[in-house]
Design a protein around this motif. Sequence first.
Motif, PDB file in Angstrom:
ATOM      1  N   ILE A 191       0.829  -1.216   0.000  1.00 31.97           N
ATOM      2  CA  ILE A 191       0.000   0.000   0.000  1.00 31.97           C
ATOM      3  C   ILE A 191       0.862   1.265   0.000  1.00 31.97           C
ATOM      4  CG2 ILE A 191      -1.673   1.320   1.337  1.00 31.97           C
ATOM      5  CD1 ILE A 191      -2.982  -1.277   2.155  1.00 31.97           C
ATOM      6  N   PRO A 192       1.911   1.376   0.840  1.00 29.86           N
ATOM      7  CA  PRO A 192       2.775   2.566   0.723  1.00 29.86           C
ATOM      8  C   PRO A 192       3.460   2.675  -0.637  1.00 29.86           C
ATOM      9  CG  PRO A 192       3.111   1.505   2.843  1.00 29.86           C
ATOM     10  CD  PRO A 192       2.272   0.576   2.036  1.00 29.86           C
ATOM     11  N   ALA A 193       3.838   1.532  -1.234  1.00 32.28           N
ATOM     12  CA  ALA A 193       4.481   1.572  -2.548  1.00 32.28           C
ATOM     13  C   ALA A 193       3.517   2.085  -3.616  1.00 32.28           C
ATOM     14  CB  ALA A 193       5.000   0.187  -2.917  1.00 32.28           C
ATOM     15  N   ILE A 194       2.257   1.649  -3.544  1.00 35.45           N
ATOM     16  CA  ILE A 194       1.257   2.118  -4.511  1.00 35.45           C
ATOM     17  C   ILE A 194       1.015   3.617  -4.352  1.00 35.45           C
ATOM     18  CG2 ILE A 194      -1.172   1.932  -5.172  1.00 35.45           C
ATOM     19  CD1 ILE A 194      -1.031  -1.033  -4.469  1.00 35.45           C
ATOM     20  N   ILE A 195       0.888   4.069  -3.106  1.00 34.79           N
ATOM     21  CA  ILE A 195       0.676   5.505  -2.861  1.00 34.79           C
ATOM     22  C   ILE A 195       1.876   6.316  -3.344  1.00 34.79           C
ATOM     23  CG2 ILE A 195       0.330   7.234  -1.067  1.00 34.79           C
ATOM     24  CD1 ILE A 195      -1.197   5.129   0.527  1.00 34.79           C
ATOM     25  N   PHE A 196       3.076   5.829  -3.088  1.00 34.68           N
ATOM     26  CA  PHE A 196       4.294   6.532  -3.504  1.00 34.68           C
ATOM     27  C   PHE A 196       4.390   6.615  -5.028  1.00 34.68           C
ATOM     28  CE2 PHE A 196       8.782   6.324  -4.763  1.00 34.68           C
ATOM     29  CZ  PHE A 196       9.247   7.495  -4.185  1.00 34.68           C
ATOM     30  N   CYS A 197       4.129   5.503  -5.705  1.00 33.76           N
ATOM     31  CA  CYS A 197       4.187   5.498  -7.170  1.00 33.76           C
ATOM     32  C   CYS A 197       3.119   6.410  -7.768  1.00 33.76           C
ATOM     33  CB  CYS A 197       4.015   4.072  -7.696  1.00 33.76           C
ATOM     34  SG  CYS A 197       5.393   2.962  -7.305  1.00 33.76           S
ATOM     35  N   ALA A 198       1.921   6.402  -7.176  1.00 35.64           N
ATOM     36  CA  ALA A 198       0.860   7.284  -7.673  1.00 35.64           C
ATOM     37  C   ALA A 198       1.240   8.751  -7.488  1.00 35.64           C
ATOM     38  CB  ALA A 198      -0.451   6.978  -6.955  1.00 35.64           C
ATOM     39  N   ALA A 199       1.850   9.087  -6.355  1.00 38.40           N
ATOM     40  CA  ALA A 199       2.266  10.474  -6.114  1.00 38.40           C
ATOM     41  C   ALA A 199       3.360  10.899  -7.089  1.00 38.40           C
ATOM     42  CB  ALA A 199       2.747  10.621  -4.669  1.00 38.40           C
ATOM     43  N   ILE A 200       4.307  10.003  -7.361  1.00 37.66           N
ATOM     44  CA  ILE A 200       5.376  10.312  -8.318  1.00 37.66           C
ATOM     45  C   ILE A 200       4.800  10.520  -9.715  1.00 37.66           C
ATOM     46  CG2 ILE A 200       7.409   9.375  -9.474  1.00 37.66           C
ATOM     47  CD1 ILE A 200       7.994  10.418  -6.715  1.00 37.66           C
ATOM     48  N   TYR A 201       3.853   9.657 -10.083  1.00 41.73           N
ATOM     49  CA  TYR A 201       3.257   9.770 -11.423  1.00 41.73           C
ATOM     50  C   TYR A 201       2.479  11.077 -11.574  1.00 41.73           C
ATOM     51  CZ  TYR A 201       0.502   8.613 -15.549  1.00 41.73           C
ATOM     52  OH  TYR A 201      -0.075   8.630 -16.800  1.00 41.73           O
ATOM     53  N   LEU A 202       1.733  11.460 -10.544  1.00 40.63           N
ATOM     54  CA  LEU A 202       0.993  12.724 -10.604  1.00 40.63           C
ATOM     55  C   LEU A 202       1.941  13.929 -10.650  1.00 40.63           C
ATOM     56  CD1 LEU A 202      -1.911  11.983  -8.086  1.00 40.63           C
ATOM     57  CD2 LEU A 202      -2.027  12.046 -10.587  1.00 40.63           C
ATOM     58  N   SER A 203       3.096  13.807  -9.991  1.00 40.53           N
ATOM     59  CA  SER A 203       4.057  14.915 -10.025  1.00 40.53           C
ATOM     60  C   SER A 203       4.645  15.098 -11.419  1.00 40.53           C
ATOM     61  CB  SER A 203       5.168  14.670  -9.009  1.00 40.53           C
ATOM     62  OG  SER A 203       5.976  13.561  -9.382  1.00 40.53           O
ATOM     63  N   TRP A 204       4.713  14.003 -12.216  1.00 41.91           N
ATOM     64  CA  TRP A 204       5.211  14.118 -13.589  1.00 41.91           C
ATOM     65  C   TRP A 204       4.303  14.985 -14.452  1.00 41.91           C
ATOM     66  CZ3 TRP A 204       6.526   8.229 -14.380  1.00 41.91           C
ATOM     67  CH2 TRP A 204       7.684   7.933 -13.646  1.00 41.91           C
ATOM     68  N   TRP A 205       3.013  14.983 -14.164  1.00 46.73           N
ATOM     69  CA  TRP A 205       2.090  15.805 -14.941  1.00 46.73           C
ATOM     70  C   TRP A 205       2.254  17.293 -14.606  1.00 46.73           C
ATOM     71  CZ3 TRP A 205      -0.773  14.273 -18.982  1.00 46.73           C
ATOM     72  CH2 TRP A 205      -0.980  12.904 -19.157  1.00 46.73           C
ATOM     73  N   LYS A 206       2.693  17.577 -13.384  1.00 45.64           N
ATOM     74  CA  LYS A 206       2.888  18.975 -12.992  1.00 45.64           C
ATOM     75  C   LYS A 206       4.257  19.503 -13.413  1.00 45.64           C
ATOM     76  CE  LYS A 206      -0.148  18.389  -8.984  1.00 45.64           C
ATOM     77  NZ  LYS A 206      -0.253  18.459  -7.499  1.00 45.64           N
ATOM     78  N   LYS A 207       5.282  18.672 -13.209  1.00 50.00           N
ATOM     79  CA  LYS A 207       6.640  19.088 -13.563  1.00 50.00           C
ATOM     80  C   LYS A 207       7.441  17.845 -13.924  1.00 50.00           C
ATOM     81  CE  LYS A 207      10.742  21.467 -11.811  1.00 50.00           C
ATOM     82  NZ  LYS A 207      11.377  22.106 -10.643  1.00 50.00           N
ATOM     83  N   LEU A 208       8.072  17.888 -15.089  1.00 46.92           N
ATOM     84  CA  LEU A 208       8.862  16.748 -15.528  1.00 46.92           C
ATOM     85  C   LEU A 208      10.133  16.631 -14.703  1.00 46.92           C
ATOM     86  CD1 LEU A 208       8.537  17.086 -19.402  1.00 46.92           C
ATOM     87  CD2 LEU A 208       7.348  15.491 -17.904  1.00 46.92           C
ATOM     88  N   PRO A 209      10.581  15.409 -14.416  1.00 46.63           N
ATOM     89  CA  PRO A 209      11.796  15.241 -13.604  1.00 46.63           C
ATOM     90  C   PRO A 209      13.043  15.716 -14.351  1.00 46.63           C
ATOM     91  CG  PRO A 209      11.049  13.129 -14.464  1.00 46.63           C
ATOM     92  CD  PRO A 209       9.970  14.119 -14.789  1.00 46.63           C
TER      93      PRO A 209
END
Length: 296
Positions: free
Chosen positions: A36-54
């Motif tokens: 569950i923490p891994a899923i939440i972390f991956c979802a947060a990282i993916y959403l951050s890509w839409w706001k700002k590219l790494p």
Amino acid sequence: MKSRQLFYHRVIRNWKFHSQVFHSVADWTVVLYILIPAIIFCAAIYLSWWKKLPEWLDNIPFIIPFFVLYLLSWTGNIRTFMVEADKVFLVKKPDLLRGLKRRAYLYFLLQQILVICAGVSCLLPFLLYYYLLSWQEIIVLFVYFSSLQACLLFLKYQIRKVVSTFRKSIIMLSLFLVFNWCSQWLYSIVDNGYHLPVYAISFAMLILSIILSLKVISKIGSLDIHIEMEQERKSSVTQYIFMASPQIEKPVVMRRKKPLLFRNSKRIFKKRSPINGLINYLLKLWFGIQVIYMAI
């Protein structure tokens, strides 16, 4: 029982099998504190890509995500949900057997297309905002790689009939290189703005692959191959359980292959023991070195 009912029964049993595999590896503590923490972390990282590219995305050529999609198209094999008992109970009902195989193939083909869809979805912010692809170009890529996957499912099924492992490896390597070159060539056509030819090639390849695949899997003589494929898949899942569960004692499986040189060589000593095995190996090694020295 109709083929549709039998297909639903096999699908549910397949889900139960994977559920048992999951529960045998991941208990509630693993799910609660790791998954569950891994899923939440991956979802947060993916959403951050839409706001700002790494920042690490700089100077990465488009061939990298393109090759990732190409590798995804090579995943999977044809599945028919055949079991050993079908050789006794369903072999006399060809219509029921044929209907089960066709539904299982279309079901798994849809699953594999969803894998391509998931890959495109993960790469979507990069494709849109960094590589500046249009939606039409992304749809063309999705259609092409989906059709390529259907084609590769058929070709890999045909390659299984090759007995020689060496020939099989050469064929797979040749296909990998040829389709890689063809994929890059087709994308160069898309990059120049010609989408219609790629759509035509993709749909033609998809339809032809489905027709040929349904034709070859419908043969009654291919039942042994389908049962072997299902057993291999379950064996691979069992190996994953052993890899993911360090507390399970792993049995040592000895798989011996014939050597490249002196393939017909036999044991020197009839009695098998560690000392005799070592002496046998050293004598053959010394003899092989002498043969190579004399040939040189």
